[in-house]
Design a protein around this motif. Structure first.
Motif, PDB file in Angstrom:
ATOM      1  N   PRO A 196       0.879  -1.229   0.106  1.00  0.00           N
ATOM      2  CA  PRO A 196       0.073  -0.082   0.100  1.00  0.00           C
ATOM      3  C   PRO A 196       0.939   1.253   0.192  1.00  0.00           C
ATOM      4  N   THR A 197       0.386   2.355  -0.654  1.00  0.00           N
ATOM      5  CA  THR A 197       1.100   3.746  -0.648  1.00  0.00           C
ATOM      6  C   THR A 197       1.000   4.446   0.581  1.00  0.00           C
ATOM      7  N   ASN A 198       1.628   5.566   0.720  1.00  0.00           N
ATOM      8  CA  ASN A 198       1.370   6.348   1.993  1.00  0.00           C
ATOM      9  C   ASN A 198      -0.052   6.813   1.710  1.00  0.00           C
TER      10      ASN A 198
ATOM     11  N   ALA B  98      -5.731   7.021   4.072  1.00  0.00           N
ATOM     12  CA  ALA B  98      -7.108   6.941   3.903  1.00  0.00           C
ATOM     13  C   ALA B  98      -7.949   5.940   4.768  1.00  0.00           C
ATOM     14  N   LEU B  99      -6.886   5.237   6.042  1.00  0.00           N
ATOM     15  CA  LEU B  99      -7.770   4.675   6.934  1.00  0.00           C
ATOM     16  C   LEU B  99      -8.338   5.468   7.924  1.00  0.00           C
ATOM     17  N   PRO B 100      -9.029   5.156   8.712  1.00  0.00           N
ATOM     18  CA  PRO B 100      -9.885   6.040   9.605  1.00  0.00           C
ATOM     19  C   PRO B 100      -8.790   6.653  10.581  1.00  0.00           C
TER      20      PRO B 100
ATOM     21  N   HIS C 280       3.824  -5.626  -5.982  1.00  0.00           N
ATOM     22  CA  HIS C 280       2.643  -4.963  -6.582  1.00  0.00           C
ATOM     23  C   HIS C 280       2.470  -3.670  -5.553  1.00  0.00           C
ATOM     24  N   VAL C 281       2.171  -2.481  -6.345  1.00  0.00           N
ATOM     25  CA  VAL C 281       1.782  -1.612  -5.591  1.00  0.00           C
ATOM     26  C   VAL C 281       0.126  -1.273  -5.611  1.00  0.00           C
ATOM     27  N   LEU C 282      -0.431  -1.210  -4.143  1.00  0.00           N
ATOM     28  CA  LEU C 282      -1.799  -0.977  -4.056  1.00  0.00           C
ATOM     29  C   LEU C 282      -2.259   0.206  -3.736  1.00  0.00           C
ATOM     30  N   ASP C 283      -3.432   0.657  -4.064  1.00  0.00           N
ATOM     31  CA  ASP C 283      -4.136   1.824  -3.602  1.00  0.00           C
ATOM     32  C   ASP C 283      -4.869   1.793  -2.331  1.00  0.00           C
ATOM     33  N   ALA C 284      -4.685   0.966  -1.622  1.00  0.00           N
ATOM     34  CA  ALA C 284      -5.530   0.952  -0.500  1.00  0.00           C
ATOM     35  C   ALA C 284      -4.790  -0.396   0.308  1.00  0.00           C
ATOM     36  N   VAL C 285      -5.058  -0.083   1.741  1.00  0.00           N
ATOM     37  CA  VAL C 285      -4.758  -1.123   2.723  1.00  0.00           C
ATOM     38  C   VAL C 285      -5.929  -2.157   2.835  1.00  0.00           C
ATOM     39  N   VAL C 286      -5.368  -3.451   2.359  1.00  0.00           N
ATOM     40  CA  VAL C 286      -6.448  -4.531   2.567  1.00  0.00           C
ATOM     41  C   VAL C 286      -6.534  -5.258   4.088  1.00  0.00           C
ATOM     42  N   MET C 287      -7.533  -5.382   4.448  1.00  0.00           N
ATOM     43  CA  MET C 287      -7.666  -5.968   5.866  1.00  0.00           C
ATOM     44  C   MET C 287      -8.086  -7.389   6.035  1.00  0.00           C
ATOM     45  N   PRO C 288      -7.435  -8.247   6.715  1.00  0.00           N
ATOM     46  CA  PRO C 288      -7.796  -9.386   7.118  1.00  0.00           C
ATOM     47  C   PRO C 288      -9.245  -9.527   7.518  1.00  0.00           C
TER      48      PRO C 288
END
Length: 186
Positions: free
Chosen positions: A90-92, A97-99, A176-184
């Motif tokens: 995930p990018t900065n 964008a996290l709460p 691979h760069v992501l535009d969001a943090v994915v959560m389990p």
């Protein structure tokens, strides 16, 4: 200075041609030799892939938050190991964008286990290039949960996050760069 340099270069070129002609070597062989030496020099000067997936993140100004999180979780040494690893980074902006307060809370020492769980959810054993990913594919992460790959109109998504840059290759894997943090999933 320019005249001296030009004279030296001309003299060197004449010497090479005369040496080639004098040794019975053809102009074609000389051209092949020069081409091979030029290719070898270019290969020597070509930048090598970063040694580790961590080095890719460290070298990217868009991943300083990820680097801080990996450091806080104590995962630098692990991700600098032999691997291979596939990291969905995930990018900065993705972390921003996290709460509100979520990242600060995760970075606290008492929340290291939660942070580690989230970060290892972004890591898969093996080096998977974008071409290896299939729509609907499930990828078992290092934390034991599964990520879901979606491909629509040629765009790759991981658990709904867009892959914005793919196949950044390191000596111990791929990023691979992501535009969001994915959560389990809980």
């Amino acid at each position: 200075m320019k005249k001296t340099f030009f004279s030296l270069m001309t003299t060197a070129a004449i010497a090479v041609v005369m040496t080639a002609c004098g040794s019975g070597e053809t102009a074609e062989a000389t051209k092949d030799t020069v081409a091979a030496e030029t290719t070898a020099a270019a290969d020597t000067m070509a930048p090598a892939a970063p040694a580790t997936v961590v080095a890719i993140a460290v070298g990217s100004p868009d991943h300083s938050t990820l680097v801080a999180a990996v450091t806080a979780a104590g995962l630098v040494e692990t991700l600098s190991g032999a691997g291979p690893f596939t990291v969905f980074a995930p990018t900065n902006a993705a972390f921003a964008a996290l709460p509100a307060g979520a990242l600060d809370n995760l970075l606290k020492p008492e929340n290291k286990a939660d942070l580690t769980g989230i970060l290892t959810y972004h890591v898969v054993a093996g080096a998977l290039k974008a071409a290896d990913l299939k729509d609907g594919q499930k990828l078992k992460t290092v934390n034991g949960a599964e990520l879901t790959v979606s491909i629509k109109d040629g765009k790759v998504m991981i658990d709904g996050a867009n892959v914005t840059a793919a196949d950044l290759t390191a000596g111990n894997g791929v990023v691979h760069v992501l535009d969001a943090v994915v959560m389990p999933k809980k």
